[in-house]
Design a protein around this motif. Structure first.
Motif, PDB file in Angstrom:
ATOM      1  N   ILE A   1       0.872  -1.172   0.000  1.00  0.00           N
ATOM      2  CA  ILE A   1       0.000   0.000   0.000  1.00  0.00           C
ATOM      3  C   ILE A   1       0.906   1.218   0.000  1.00  0.00           C
ATOM      4  N   ALA A   2       0.766   2.037  -1.017  1.00  0.00           N
ATOM      5  CA  ALA A   2       1.628   3.205  -1.188  1.00  0.00           C
ATOM      6  C   ALA A   2       1.336   4.281  -0.145  1.00  0.00           C
ATOM      7  N   GLU A   3       2.398   4.931   0.278  1.00  0.00           N
ATOM      8  CA  GLU A   3       2.314   6.118   1.142  1.00  0.00           C
ATOM      9  C   GLU A   3       1.516   5.889   2.421  1.00  0.00           C
ATOM     10  N   LEU A   4       1.713   4.726   3.018  1.00  0.00           N
ATOM     11  CA  LEU A   4       1.080   4.392   4.289  1.00  0.00           C
ATOM     12  C   LEU A   4       2.147   3.749   5.162  1.00  0.00           C
ATOM     13  N   PRO A   5       2.220   4.113   6.442  1.00  0.00           N
ATOM     14  CA  PRO A   5       3.222   3.467   7.296  1.00  0.00           C
ATOM     15  C   PRO A   5       3.091   1.944   7.215  1.00  0.00           C
ATOM     16  N   PHE A   6       4.235   1.257   7.196  1.00  0.00           N
ATOM     17  CA  PHE A   6       4.242  -0.183   6.957  1.00  0.00           C
ATOM     18  C   PHE A   6       3.402  -0.948   7.979  1.00  0.00           C
ATOM     19  N   GLU A   7       3.471  -0.593   9.231  1.00  0.00           N
ATOM     20  CA  GLU A   7       2.687  -1.313  10.252  1.00  0.00           C
ATOM     21  C   GLU A   7       1.194  -1.193   9.990  1.00  0.00           C
ATOM     22  N   GLU A   8       0.754  -0.015   9.549  1.00  0.00           N
ATOM     23  CA  GLU A   8      -0.659   0.175   9.208  1.00  0.00           C
ATOM     24  C   GLU A   8      -1.018  -0.636   7.954  1.00  0.00           C
ATOM     25  N   SER A   9      -0.127  -0.625   6.979  1.00  0.00           N
ATOM     26  CA  SER A   9      -0.334  -1.428   5.765  1.00  0.00           C
ATOM     27  C   SER A   9      -0.471  -2.895   6.114  1.00  0.00           C
ATOM     28  N   LYS A  10       0.411  -3.348   6.975  1.00  0.00           N
ATOM     29  CA  LYS A  10       0.418  -4.756   7.378  1.00  0.00           C
ATOM     30  C   LYS A  10      -0.919  -5.159   8.006  1.00  0.00           C
ATOM     31  N   LYS A  11      -1.457  -4.303   8.862  1.00  0.00           N
ATOM     32  CA  LYS A  11      -2.740  -4.594   9.511  1.00  0.00           C
ATOM     33  C   LYS A  11      -3.878  -4.653   8.499  1.00  0.00           C
ATOM     34  N   ILE A  12      -3.858  -3.748   7.536  1.00  0.00           N
ATOM     35  CA  ILE A  12      -4.904  -3.741   6.512  1.00  0.00           C
ATOM     36  C   ILE A  12      -4.808  -4.990   5.640  1.00  0.00           C
ATOM     37  N   VAL A  13      -3.586  -5.375   5.271  1.00  0.00           N
ATOM     38  CA  VAL A  13      -3.397  -6.585   4.454  1.00  0.00           C
ATOM     39  C   VAL A  13      -3.864  -7.816   5.226  1.00  0.00           C
ATOM     40  N   GLU A  14      -3.554  -7.881   6.507  1.00  0.00           N
ATOM     41  CA  GLU A  14      -3.994  -9.022   7.327  1.00  0.00           C
ATOM     42  C   GLU A  14      -5.516  -9.072   7.409  1.00  0.00           C
ATOM     43  N   GLU A  15      -6.143  -7.919   7.553  1.00  0.00           N
ATOM     44  CA  GLU A  15      -7.611  -7.881   7.603  1.00  0.00           C
ATOM     45  C   GLU A  15      -8.198  -8.257   6.245  1.00  0.00           C
ATOM     46  N   ALA A  16      -7.581  -7.779   5.182  1.00  0.00           N
ATOM     47  CA  ALA A  16      -8.057  -8.107   3.831  1.00  0.00           C
ATOM     48  C   ALA A  16      -7.972  -9.607   3.581  1.00  0.00           C
ATOM     49  N   GLU A  17      -6.908 -10.237   4.060  1.00  0.00           N
ATOM     50  CA  GLU A  17      -6.774 -11.686   3.875  1.00  0.00           C
ATOM     51  C   GLU A  17      -7.935 -12.424   4.540  1.00  0.00           C
ATOM     52  N   LYS A  18      -8.375 -11.946   5.685  1.00  0.00           N
ATOM     53  CA  LYS A  18      -9.481 -12.593   6.397  1.00  0.00           C
ATOM     54  C   LYS A  18     -10.825 -12.368   5.703  1.00  0.00           C
ATOM     55  N   ARG A  19     -10.960 -11.259   4.968  1.00  0.00           N
ATOM     56  CA  ARG A  19     -12.236 -10.897   4.362  1.00  0.00           C
ATOM     57  C   ARG A  19     -12.379 -11.282   2.893  1.00  0.00           C
ATOM     58  N   CYS A  20     -11.277 -11.394   2.192  1.00  0.00           N
ATOM     59  CA  CYS A  20     -11.296 -11.680   0.749  1.00  0.00           C
ATOM     60  C   CYS A  20     -11.921 -13.058   0.503  1.00  0.00           C
ATOM     61  N   PRO A  21     -12.952 -13.147  -0.339  1.00  0.00           N
ATOM     62  CA  PRO A  21     -13.585 -14.440  -0.617  1.00  0.00           C
ATOM     63  C   PRO A  21     -12.629 -15.503  -1.168  1.00  0.00           C
TER      64      PRO A  21
ATOM     65  N   GLU B   1       1.557 -11.775   2.349  1.00  0.00           N
ATOM     66  CA  GLU B   1       2.553 -10.980   3.065  1.00  0.00           C
ATOM     67  C   GLU B   1       2.488  -9.539   2.618  1.00  0.00           C
ATOM     68  N   ALA B   2       2.490  -8.615   3.565  1.00  0.00           N
ATOM     69  CA  ALA B   2       2.618  -7.192   3.250  1.00  0.00           C
ATOM     70  C   ALA B   2       4.096  -6.919   2.992  1.00  0.00           C
ATOM     71  N   VAL B   3       4.367  -6.115   1.975  1.00  0.00           N
ATOM     72  CA  VAL B   3       5.748  -5.768   1.649  1.00  0.00           C
ATOM     73  C   VAL B   3       5.880  -4.251   1.526  1.00  0.00           C
ATOM     74  N   GLU B   4       7.099  -3.787   1.746  1.00  0.00           N
ATOM     75  CA  GLU B   4       7.361  -2.370   1.599  1.00  0.00           C
ATOM     76  C   GLU B   4       7.727  -2.003   0.158  1.00  0.00           C
ATOM     77  N   GLU B   5       8.327  -2.948  -0.547  1.00  0.00           N
ATOM     78  CA  GLU B   5       8.726  -2.753  -1.938  1.00  0.00           C
ATOM     79  C   GLU B   5       8.602  -4.062  -2.701  1.00  0.00           C
ATOM     80  N   PHE B   6       8.441  -3.952  -4.015  1.00  0.00           N
ATOM     81  CA  PHE B   6       8.448  -5.140  -4.874  1.00  0.00           C
ATOM     82  C   PHE B   6       9.811  -5.293  -5.482  1.00  0.00           C
TER      83      PHE B   6
END
Length: 140
Positions: free
Chosen positions: A101-121, A135-140
């Motif tokens: 997730i661009a321009e978001l602190p990594f810890e916040e990104s990580k939490k959103i990705v973890e929540e998305a994993e639980k919700r994504c069908p 896995e949430a990443v800071e760069e590709f």
């Protein structure tokens, strides 16, 4: 759940296995298929799973961002490896999803990705699999 009316219903058809065509009924997507073990033109189950997972997971991330009043861009890459079972009989997919997730602190990104994993069908379909990771990443 069986009495619940679907929000969307799709029917996909394959009559040729991994070499030929598969399609979505009612004039939907029609794709040429080929085995991942040769160089023939066409897509394969690995690519279709990867597209499905990356699209669903990123749409869920975008929904969570929107719910938080954020407009950050996100990107999901899914890597799918076609693997032989250790005993030599049969195959499996090793699926790794990476989300940024661009321009978001990594810890916040990580939490959103973890929540998305639980919700994504699609993630829910993979729940409990030992060969799928997110896995949430800071760069590709």
């Amino acid at each position: 759940m069986e009495n619940q009316k679907p929000l969307f219903h799709a029917e996909m058809v394959n009559e040729t296995g991994v070499n030929g065509h598969a399609f979505v009924k009612n004039d939907g997507l029609n794709v040429k298929l080929s085995s991942p073990l040769n160089k023939d033109e066409g897509t394969n189950p690995e690519e279709l799973i990867g597209l499905s997972f990356s699209t669903c997971l990123n749409a869920t991330i975008q929904s969570l961002l929107k719910a938080r009043g954020k407009e950050n861009k996100s990107r999901v890459e899914v890597h799918v490896d076609f693997m032989r079972e250790p005993n030599g009989i049969g195959y499996f997919f090793n699926v790794e999803a990476f989300a940024k997730i661009a321009e978001l602190p990594f810890e916040e990104s990580k939490k959103i990705v973890e929540e998305a994993e639980k919700r994504c069908p699609v993630s829910k379909l993979f729940a409990g699999s030992k060969t799928v990771s997110v896995e949430a990443v800071e760069e590709f």
